[in-house]
Design a protein around this motif. Structure first.
Motif, PDB file in Angstrom:
ATOM      1  N   TYR A   1       0.881  10.736  -3.501  1.00 53.92           N
ATOM      2  CA  TYR A   1      -0.221  11.438  -3.027  1.00 53.92           C
ATOM      3  C   TYR A   1      -0.016  12.792  -2.017  1.00 53.92           C
ATOM      4  O   TYR A   1       0.557  12.252  -1.041  1.00 53.92           O
ATOM      5  CB  TYR A   1      -0.984  10.267  -2.274  1.00 53.92           C
ATOM      6  CG  TYR A   1      -1.667   9.330  -3.174  1.00 53.92           C
ATOM      7  CD1 TYR A   1      -2.910   9.836  -3.625  1.00 53.92           C
ATOM      8  CD2 TYR A   1      -1.211   8.171  -3.498  1.00 53.92           C
ATOM      9  CE1 TYR A   1      -3.603   8.816  -4.522  1.00 53.92           C
ATOM     10  CE2 TYR A   1      -1.813   7.203  -4.190  1.00 53.92           C
ATOM     11  CZ  TYR A   1      -3.006   7.572  -4.936  1.00 53.92           C
ATOM     12  OH  TYR A   1      -3.661   6.666  -5.722  1.00 53.92           O
TER      13      TYR A   1
ATOM     14  N   THR B   1      -1.229  12.981   1.814  1.00 54.88           N
ATOM     15  CA  THR B   1      -0.325  11.920   2.704  1.00 54.88           C
ATOM     16  C   THR B   1       0.901  12.541   3.049  1.00 54.88           C
ATOM     17  O   THR B   1       1.661  11.967   3.766  1.00 54.88           O
ATOM     18  CB  THR B   1      -0.398  10.475   2.239  1.00 54.88           C
ATOM     19  OG1 THR B   1       0.191  10.535   0.995  1.00 54.88           O
ATOM     20  CG2 THR B   1      -1.837  10.075   1.992  1.00 54.88           C
TER      21      THR B   1
ATOM     22  N   ASN C   1       2.430   1.683  -3.277  1.00 55.30           N
ATOM     23  CA  ASN C   1       1.605   2.385  -4.350  1.00 55.30           C
ATOM     24  C   ASN C   1       1.462   3.957  -4.110  1.00 55.30           C
ATOM     25  O   ASN C   1       1.293   4.737  -5.168  1.00 55.30           O
ATOM     26  CB  ASN C   1       0.022   1.802  -4.192  1.00 55.30           C
ATOM     27  CG  ASN C   1      -0.042   0.348  -4.885  1.00 55.30           C
ATOM     28  OD1 ASN C   1       0.525   0.102  -5.938  1.00 55.30           O
ATOM     29  ND2 ASN C   1      -0.597  -0.516  -4.203  1.00 55.30           N
ATOM     30  N   LYS C   2       1.322   4.355  -2.665  1.00 63.15           N
ATOM     31  CA  LYS C   2       1.229   5.760  -2.508  1.00 63.15           C
ATOM     32  C   LYS C   2       2.718   6.456  -3.061  1.00 63.15           C
ATOM     33  O   LYS C   2       2.431   7.707  -3.559  1.00 63.15           O
ATOM     34  CB  LYS C   2       1.148   6.127  -0.963  1.00 63.15           C
ATOM     35  CG  LYS C   2      -0.011   5.594  -0.358  1.00 63.15           C
ATOM     36  CD  LYS C   2      -1.313   6.398  -1.058  1.00 63.15           C
ATOM     37  CE  LYS C   2      -2.413   5.702  -0.402  1.00 63.15           C
ATOM     38  NZ  LYS C   2      -3.821   6.200  -0.922  1.00 63.15           N
ATOM     39  N   TYR C   3       3.775   5.812  -3.063  1.00 57.79           N
ATOM     40  CA  TYR C   3       4.760   6.452  -3.540  1.00 57.79           C
ATOM     41  C   TYR C   3       4.925   6.359  -5.120  1.00 57.79           C
ATOM     42  O   TYR C   3       5.173   7.425  -5.579  1.00 57.79           O
ATOM     43  CB  TYR C   3       6.214   5.765  -2.948  1.00 57.79           C
ATOM     44  CG  TYR C   3       6.815   6.427  -1.617  1.00 57.79           C
ATOM     45  CD1 TYR C   3       7.269   7.339  -1.467  1.00 57.79           C
ATOM     46  CD2 TYR C   3       6.650   5.584  -0.472  1.00 57.79           C
ATOM     47  CE1 TYR C   3       7.729   8.002  -0.319  1.00 57.79           C
ATOM     48  CE2 TYR C   3       7.012   6.092   0.785  1.00 57.79           C
ATOM     49  CZ  TYR C   3       7.635   7.279   0.689  1.00 57.79           C
ATOM     50  OH  TYR C   3       8.300   7.740   2.004  1.00 57.79           O
TER      51      TYR C   3
ATOM     52  N   TYR D   1       1.104  -1.195   0.059  1.00 57.39           N
ATOM     53  CA  TYR D   1       0.039   0.180   0.031  1.00 57.39           C
ATOM     54  C   TYR D   1       0.774   1.001   0.225  1.00 57.39           C
ATOM     55  O   TYR D   1       0.648   2.201  -0.713  1.00 57.39           O
ATOM     56  CB  TYR D   1      -1.195  -0.155   1.219  1.00 57.39           C
ATOM     57  CG  TYR D   1      -2.008   1.139   1.409  1.00 57.39           C
ATOM     58  CD1 TYR D   1      -3.041   1.292   0.849  1.00 57.39           C
ATOM     59  CD2 TYR D   1      -1.302   2.204   2.334  1.00 57.39           C
ATOM     60  CE1 TYR D   1      -3.878   2.312   0.899  1.00 57.39           C
ATOM     61  CE2 TYR D   1      -2.045   3.381   2.459  1.00 57.39           C
ATOM     62  CZ  TYR D   1      -3.304   3.335   1.800  1.00 57.39           C
ATOM     63  OH  TYR D   1      -4.059   4.706   1.908  1.00 57.39           O
TER      64      TYR D   1
END
Length: 165
Positions: free
Chosen positions: A25, A28, A19-21, A16
């Motif tokens: 985002y 975040t 995926n954010k990296y 997860y």
């Protein structure tokens, strides 16, 4: 919370975070950092995340954030597919189709269509229309896809769709 789960070796939390990296985002506090995403996905895959294997497959196959290495990408997709990842299975079908192994591509796409992958169903339909798949294969994929979609129906899903989620 994600960092806490990551520190405990939770493969899905690590995936997860990867995926954010990968997508970056801002809300975040994470900016896009594809090399960091690759590191996290690799760690998550080593811990058993099939989603991470699929993401790594795409990254290596396309050379996105890493040096292109199609065989390595395929190996990641195969690992994901063997563990039941529908997109991993679909992507293996894509690779086989591009390699001219149409029968094997159809077999992979039938499996993923039976898991609810509409793209696989459409690929088999196109192959059928081009004479590269049989009517029986297309019918099997269509029935399997229909059963998968029917099995995923629920009042909660319909309500979420109605509300725009």
């Amino acid at each position: 919370m994600i960092q806490k789960r990551k520190s405990k070796g939770d493969a899905e939390a690590i995936n997860y975070l990867g995926n954010k990296y990968y997508y970056g985002y801002g809300e975040t506090g994470l900016t896009k950092d594809v090399p960091r995403a690759i590191e996290l996905w690799t760690e998550a895959a080593d811990l058993g995340s099939v989603d991470a294997h699929n993401d790594l497959g795409a990254a290596y196959y396309d050379g996105d954030g890493v040096q292109q290495d199609k065989p390595r990408g395929v190996r990641h997709w195969q690992e994901a597919a063997m563990e039941g990842h529908v997109l991993g299975r679909h992507n293996i079908g894509f690779v086989e189709f591009n390699n001219g192994n149409h029968e094997l591509a159809v077999q992979h796409w039938i499996i993923s269509a039976k898991m609810g992958c509409e793209n696989s169903l459409n690929a088999i339909k196109n192959m059928f229309m081009e004479g590269l798949a049989t009517k029986t294969q297309y019918a099997e994929a269509l029935r399997g896809y229909g059963h998968a979609v029917e099995g995923m129906k629920s009042h909660q899903r319909e309500e979420a769709t109605r509300l725009g989620y």
